[in-house]
Motif scaffolding. Structure first.
Motif, PDB file in Angstrom:
ATOM      1  N   GLU A  81      55.323  -5.109  17.728  1.00 55.27           N
ATOM      2  CA  GLU A  81      54.353  -4.379  18.527  1.00 55.27           C
ATOM      3  C   GLU A  81      53.286  -3.745  17.635  1.00 55.27           C
ATOM      4  O   GLU A  81      53.583  -3.282  16.535  1.00 55.27           O
ATOM      5  CB  GLU A  81      55.051  -3.297  19.355  1.00 55.27           C
ATOM      6  CG  GLU A  81      55.906  -3.860  20.467  1.00 55.27           C
ATOM      7  CD  GLU A  81      56.330  -2.783  21.450  1.00 55.27           C
ATOM      8  OE1 GLU A  81      55.932  -1.614  21.260  1.00 55.27           O
ATOM      9  OE2 GLU A  81      57.053  -3.120  22.401  1.00 55.27           O
ATOM     10  N   PHE A  82      52.039  -3.736  18.101  1.00 51.06           N
ATOM     11  CA  PHE A  82      50.938  -3.085  17.399  1.00 51.06           C
ATOM     12  C   PHE A  82      49.827  -2.816  18.397  1.00 51.06           C
ATOM     13  O   PHE A  82      49.845  -3.331  19.514  1.00 51.06           O
ATOM     14  CB  PHE A  82      50.432  -3.944  16.235  1.00 51.06           C
ATOM     15  CG  PHE A  82      49.708  -5.201  16.668  1.00 51.06           C
ATOM     16  CD1 PHE A  82      48.322  -5.252  16.678  1.00 51.06           C
ATOM     17  CD2 PHE A  82      50.421  -6.332  17.068  1.00 51.06           C
ATOM     18  CE1 PHE A  82      47.650  -6.399  17.070  1.00 51.06           C
ATOM     19  CE2 PHE A  82      49.759  -7.484  17.459  1.00 51.06           C
ATOM     20  CZ  PHE A  82      48.366  -7.518  17.465  1.00 51.06           C
ATOM     21  N   ASN A  83      48.874  -2.007  18.005  1.00 51.29           N
ATOM     22  CA  ASN A  83      47.749  -1.649  18.867  1.00 51.29           C
ATOM     23  C   ASN A  83      46.618  -2.638  18.634  1.00 51.29           C
ATOM     24  O   ASN A  83      46.001  -2.641  17.567  1.00 51.29           O
ATOM     25  CB  ASN A  83      47.293  -0.216  18.551  1.00 51.29           C
ATOM     26  CG  ASN A  83      46.170   0.241  19.461  1.00 51.29           C
ATOM     27  OD1 ASN A  83      45.687  -0.512  20.302  1.00 51.29           O
ATOM     28  ND2 ASN A  83      45.747   1.482  19.293  1.00 51.29           N
ATOM     29  N   LEU A  84      46.339  -3.471  19.643  1.00 51.05           N
ATOM     30  CA  LEU A  84      45.275  -4.473  19.495  1.00 51.05           C
ATOM     31  C   LEU A  84      43.921  -3.851  19.252  1.00 51.05           C
ATOM     32  O   LEU A  84      43.028  -4.493  18.689  1.00 51.05           O
ATOM     33  CB  LEU A  84      45.200  -5.356  20.746  1.00 51.05           C
ATOM     34  CG  LEU A  84      46.015  -6.646  20.723  1.00 51.05           C
ATOM     35  CD1 LEU A  84      47.497  -6.313  20.824  1.00 51.05           C
ATOM     36  CD2 LEU A  84      45.604  -7.571  21.861  1.00 51.05           C
ATOM     37  N   LYS A  85      43.742  -2.599  19.698  1.00 48.85           N
ATOM     38  CA  LYS A  85      42.443  -1.944  19.545  1.00 48.85           C
ATOM     39  C   LYS A  85      42.279  -1.272  18.195  1.00 48.85           C
ATOM     40  O   LYS A  85      41.218  -0.712  17.909  1.00 48.85           O
ATOM     41  CB  LYS A  85      42.257  -0.922  20.665  1.00 48.85           C
ATOM     42  CG  LYS A  85      42.217  -1.540  22.057  1.00 48.85           C
ATOM     43  CD  LYS A  85      42.087  -0.488  23.133  1.00 48.85           C
ATOM     44  CE  LYS A  85      42.102  -1.113  24.524  1.00 48.85           C
ATOM     45  NZ  LYS A  85      42.021  -0.090  25.588  1.00 48.85           N
ATOM     46  N   LYS A  89      42.814  -1.399  11.869  1.00 50.85           N
ATOM     47  CA  LYS A  89      43.731  -1.247  10.726  1.00 50.85           C
ATOM     48  C   LYS A  89      45.051  -1.953  10.991  1.00 50.85           C
ATOM     49  O   LYS A  89      45.544  -2.740  10.154  1.00 50.85           O
ATOM     50  CB  LYS A  89      43.963   0.236  10.446  1.00 50.85           C
ATOM     51  CG  LYS A  89      44.822   0.490   9.215  1.00 50.85           C
ATOM     52  CD  LYS A  89      44.935   1.978   8.931  1.00 50.85           C
ATOM     53  CE  LYS A  89      45.786   2.216   7.679  1.00 50.85           C
ATOM     54  NZ  LYS A  89      45.912   3.655   7.361  1.00 50.85           N
ATOM     55  N   GLN A  90      45.644  -1.691  12.175  1.00 50.80           N
ATOM     56  CA  GLN A  90      46.924  -2.327  12.498  1.00 50.80           C
ATOM     57  C   GLN A  90      46.764  -3.837  12.637  1.00 50.80           C
ATOM     58  O   GLN A  90      47.620  -4.613  12.188  1.00 50.80           O
ATOM     59  CB  GLN A  90      47.486  -1.731  13.784  1.00 50.80           C
ATOM     60  CG  GLN A  90      47.945  -0.288  13.656  1.00 50.80           C
ATOM     61  CD  GLN A  90      48.590   0.232  14.920  1.00 50.80           C
ATOM     62  OE1 GLN A  90      49.269  -0.511  15.635  1.00 50.80           O
ATOM     63  NE2 GLN A  90      48.376   1.509  15.215  1.00 50.80           N
ATOM     64  N   LEU A  91      45.672  -4.270  13.243  1.00 53.45           N
ATOM     65  CA  LEU A  91      45.430  -5.700  13.401  1.00 53.45           C
ATOM     66  C   LEU A  91      45.272  -6.376  12.045  1.00 53.45           C
ATOM     67  O   LEU A  91      45.790  -7.472  11.814  1.00 53.45           O
ATOM     68  CB  LEU A  91      44.190  -5.927  14.259  1.00 53.45           C
ATOM     69  CG  LEU A  91      43.790  -7.392  14.495  1.00 53.45           C
ATOM     70  CD1 LEU A  91      44.921  -8.176  15.154  1.00 53.45           C
ATOM     71  CD2 LEU A  91      42.523  -7.458  15.341  1.00 53.45           C
ATOM     72  N   GLY A  92      44.559  -5.717  11.129  1.00 49.27           N
ATOM     73  CA  GLY A  92      44.377  -6.271   9.789  1.00 49.27           C
ATOM     74  C   GLY A  92      45.697  -6.472   9.067  1.00 49.27           C
ATOM     75  O   GLY A  92      45.916  -7.496   8.396  1.00 49.27           O
ATOM     76  N   ILE A  93      46.592  -5.515   9.195  1.00 55.13           N
ATOM     77  CA  ILE A  93      47.910  -5.631   8.548  1.00 55.13           C
ATOM     78  C   ILE A  93      48.683  -6.807   9.139  1.00 55.13           C
ATOM     79  O   ILE A  93      49.307  -7.590   8.405  1.00 55.13           O
ATOM     80  CB  ILE A  93      48.684  -4.307   8.717  1.00 55.13           C
ATOM     81  CG1 ILE A  93      48.008  -3.207   7.884  1.00 55.13           C
ATOM     82  CG2 ILE A  93      50.147  -4.478   8.291  1.00 55.13           C
ATOM     83  CD1 ILE A  93      48.565  -1.824   8.140  1.00 55.13           C
TER      84      ILE A  93
END
Length: 865
Positions: A514-518, A521-525
């Motif tokens: 799970e991660f925040n699509l918006k 930073k999280q998407l990059g990781i």
């Protein structure tokens, strides 16, 4: 004649001023519009009433003795916008500096301060209360009047005892609290008796006199349901009456001598100058007394020999002024301030420069009817700025403005379309050696200078025949608006929310966590650390996940397509499905798009609130959004009138390319013909895929596309794309020569022009930087084509509006998007308007090959495609 004590509800009026007037900000970024509006109102009141005493009361906080009685009192109100809240202390500072007493009290509202003054002022003093709050009508008596601001800060209703009785069916002012005890007050969150409205409350109070007597006689009240409501809500009724009652014993000093008006002090000059309130000090000094000097918009002292001004308030003054205007043979500069909200716009200020003197009508002038008549007189020529807003305000006032021969914003835009702003202050700085004290003086100077420039550039015809007459057409379209299907909007929003949620779930499954699509930073990781996709670009804060990066990664992992789809849908939802609802006008039920005439460098119109240019044209989502727009009451269809391949037709004419010209002359499918030429096959053997690729080449050529760009668009190799372009130029030699010639011409003269003479300047056309120079070259190729298409559409809009009017049609233009006009049409006018549209749009320009307009009808916008 008794002395007057003017008591102002400062909290109420500053709210009215904030929402009624355009925003105003100093060069330092301080919001001042509400304070400016309050000052203008006070000036009018001081001039008209000439009070001996004055006080301005403000609310100190939301916590008062009423919130102790009822915690939810005013609890429903939204937080005050920061742009407004910062102006309350500023307003008090301005008033204090000018020697006008201000008051606020812990635990009390401004109403209570005002009520205390009304009761305890000396008997021989007339009390005049100015407020936008009807609660204070309960204070009206034999020597107290309430000036109630019904709308904005200019429409005032004067309540004395007779006026109150006329409005409340014979009740006396103090019975207002009895009414509120029963019916409550939604604006203050006073509960009253649930289910008892104004009519029932009025009937009961007329019969029984007060709340207590009503409650004592419930058994005599007619109606079983009403009896039950009253019986079940006795405490609520008594509490509501208490909450609605103004306290007249607030702990304020009521010594009248302490509220005597005094001449302006010198420090008021400095403060008003710092706030950039031009001439405000002089205007207050004229009614309060004090040394007078003038300051311009930028705070610099203006010599005493500057243009004299006169405030026009009396009918005799107006009669003299407008008689002079009628006789004036020169065009008169006029600057207006438009206030209010559609469909109730109004003029709150106007400046007119006549024979070396500036005449001013402000919010309280009683002479606006004569101003309207002057605006409607075609023989009286006017110069102005932002004529579209003036036209729109006139339409709201049922006035047909005529005789506007100059709009300096439009003139400046034509002269140089590359600027971000065409506001009068910016134009004055840009073109004038020194800024003049009043707007109309600046307009007068700018009009002369800009006309000379347009004449030199051979653009006067474009200005007078296209841009100026387009402004009233746009004003009418903005006022008309378009009707949304609110039920469909809600359903589509619900469906979109479900689709977005599904994509988010899919993304989690594809990512494995799970991660925040918006979250970039999280998407990059996820993309570059967990999935080990190649890093395309980094920023100071980490990995870049912008659109270009994701597009470069497409096909490398299924998650990329999911993210791109999620972003697309989320943007559509926020812009149109979530974004449309707040734009629906509460009074008209329609969405009133703003059409911007001075934004794009190509001459095309743009739209805001909402931006209709960005609705996808070829996707199912775009079609669904278009379904939201439907014909309004009194109309049966929407009609779309769309120019067919107008830019390619213009390219054929400008380039004088024989193959293109021949295809259009013979009515051939231009994309199929291009496919036949590029792929070397007979026209009859062109496949769907060939045509699709030729279409991309046709439109790509118009925009100066490179082999890299075309390869990406068609998802083919760069070499293959380059082969398509090479084959195209081998056949369409006229197009190739045009592109070479126009770039050379732009490099020589620094600009390119449309067929109608619209210019676009290209400062980077000789730049040493390859990327900047290449972009300028592509712009040089495209602008004459796209700009000419824009000019043709503007001409069509003017001609269509005139043709509809001459034909006596009720059908009307609502929208302009790209090469399309959208109309609202009646059933009995359908065929006549369709023919009128085809003829008028196709005749808007005389080209070597004819224009063609597609006309289609539907019960919503999507059905017209």
């Amino acid at each position: 004649m008794a002395d007057k004590f003017l008591v102002i509800d400062g909290s109420s009026l500053i709210h009215r001023a904030f929402f009624a007037l355009p925003p105003l900000m100093t060069k330092q970024g301080l919001h001042t519009g509400a304070v400016y509006g309050l000052c203008n109102m006070l000036l009018k009141l001081l001039g008209d009433l000439q009070p001996a005493y004055m006080a301005v009361a403000f609310d100190k906080s939301r916590k008062t003795f009423r919130t102790e009685l009822y915690a939810d009192y005013k609890g429903q109100r939204k937080p005050t916008p920061s742009e407004l809240s910062e102006q309350f202390p500023l307003a008090m500072k301005v008033l204090d500096t000018m020697g006008i007493p201000t008051l606020e009290l812990d635990n009390y509202e401004a109403d209570d301060i005002i009520g205390t003054f009304a009761v305890h002022a000396p008997e021989d003093v007339e009390v005049i209360i100015v407020t936008g709050d009807r609660d204070e009508l309960q204070l009206v008596d034999t020597r107290t009047k309430v000036y109630y601001t019904k709308r904005g800060i200019s429409d005032i209703q004067i309540f004395d005892e007779a006026e109150f009785a006329a409005n409340y069916e014979g009740l006396v002012p103090k019975q207002l609290i009895e009414l509120k005890g029963l019916m409550g007050d939604a604006s203050d969150n006073i509960p009253g008796v649930p289910g008892v409205g104004p009519k029932t409350a009025l009937k009961l109070i007329k019969e029984y006199g007060d709340v207590e007597t009503v409650l004592e006689n419930i058994d005599k009240v007619s109606g079983k349901a009403l009896k039950a409501k009253l019986a079940d809500n006795k405490e609520s009724a008594l509490l509501s009456k208490k909450l609605a009652t103004i306290c007249t014993e607030a702990p304020v000093d009521t010594d009248i001598a302490k509220y005597a008006l005094v001449p302006l002090r010198e420090e008021a000059r400095t403060l008003l100058q710092d706030l950039e309130f031009r001439n405000m000090y002089d205007r207050f000094a004229s009614v309060l007394g004090g040394a007078q000097h003038s300051f311009d918009l930028f705070g610099e002292t203006v010599e005493q020999e500057s243009t004299p001004t006169e405030h026009v308030t009396l009918p005799a003054q107006a009669a003299q002024l407008f008689a002079a205007l009628k006789a004036c043979r020169e065009a008169v500069p006029v600057a207006v301030t438009v206030s209010g909200q559609l469909p109730e716009l109004y003029f709150s200020r106007a400046e007119l420069l006549v024979e070396g003197k500036v005449y001013i009508l402000d919010s309280f002038s009683s002479c606006w009817d004569k101003f309207d008549a002057w605006l409607a007189d075609a023989d009286c020529k006017k110069l102005t700025v932002d004529s579209k807003e003036l036209y729109k305000c006139c339409l709201c006032r049922k006035v047909q403005a005529q005789g506007i021969v100059d709009d300096v914003a439009l003139a400046a835009y034509l002269a140089d379309p590359g600027h971000n702003s065409y506001a009068l202050t910016d134009l004055s700085k840009r073109y004038l050696a020194s800024t003049l004290p009043t707007d109309c003086e600046n307009i007068a100077m700018l009009a002369v200078q800009l006309r000379e420039q347009l004449k030199e550039y051979e653009q006067l015809a474009l200005y007078e025949e296209l841009e100026l007459p387009l402004a009233p057409v746009l004003a009418k379209m903005e006022l008309s608006g378009i009707t949304p299907d609110m039920e469909l909007l809600a359903q589509l929003n619900e469906d979109m929310t479900a689709r977005i949620a599904q994509l988010e779930k899919q993304a989690m499954e594809q990512a494995g966590e799970e991660f925040n699509l918006k979250s970039p930073k999280q998407l990059g990781i996820i993309l570059f650390e967990r999935l080990q996709l190649p890093v395309i670009k980094k920023t100071k804060t980490g990995y870049s996940t912008d659109a270009k990066v994701l597009e470069a990664l497409e096909g490398k992992h299924p998650l990329i397509a999911t993210i791109l789809e999620h972003r697309k849908l989320a943007k559509l939802q926020s812009t149109y499905l979530d974004g449309l609802k707040p734009l629906v006008n509460a009074k008209t039920g329609r969405i009133h798009t703003h059409f911007q005439q001075t934004v794009t460098v190509t001459g095309r119109l743009s739209s805001t609130d909402p931006n209709l240019q960005n609705i996808p044209t070829r996707t199912e989502e775009g079609k669904q959004i278009r379904r939201i727009f439907v014909p309004g009451a009194g109309y049966d269809y929407l009609m779309s009138c769309d120019y067919s391949q107008v830019e390619l037709r213009i390219l054929a004419c400008i380039a004088q390319d024989e193959l293109l010209l021949d295809a259009f002359r013979h009515g051939q499918d231009i994309h199929a013909r291009t496919a036949a030429e590029v792929f070397g096959v007979p026209l009859a053997e062109v496949t769907h895929e060939m045509r699709s690729r030729a279409k991309a080449v046709n439109f790509g050529i118009v925009y100066g596309i490179s082999d890299f760009g075309l390869a990406k668009q068609l998802d083919v190799g760069r070499k293959e794309a380059a082969g398509y372009i090479e084959s195209y130029f081998a056949r369409y030699t006229g197009v190739k020569k045009y592109m070479e010639d126009i770039v050379a011409k732009a490099r020589e003269q620094g600009y390119v022009s449309t067929l109608m003479g619209r210019r676009r300047y290209l400062p980077d056309i000789r730049h040493s930087n390859f990327n900047l120079r290449s972009f300028a070259e592509r712009t040089a190729i495209n602008t004459p084509i796209q700009g000419t298409a824009a000019d043709i559409m503007k001409k069509a809009m003017i001609d269509v509006e005139r043709a509809l009017e001459q034909a006596g049609c009720k059908s009307r233009i609502l929208l302009q998007v790209h090469d399309e006009l959208v109309l609202e049409v009646k059933e009995d006018e359908r065929e006549r308007v369709a023919e009128l549209m085809r003829e008028t749009m196709q005749a808007a320009a005389s080209l070597e090959i004819p224009l063609f307009a597609d006309v289609n009808f539907g019960k919503n916008w999507a059905e017209t495609k």
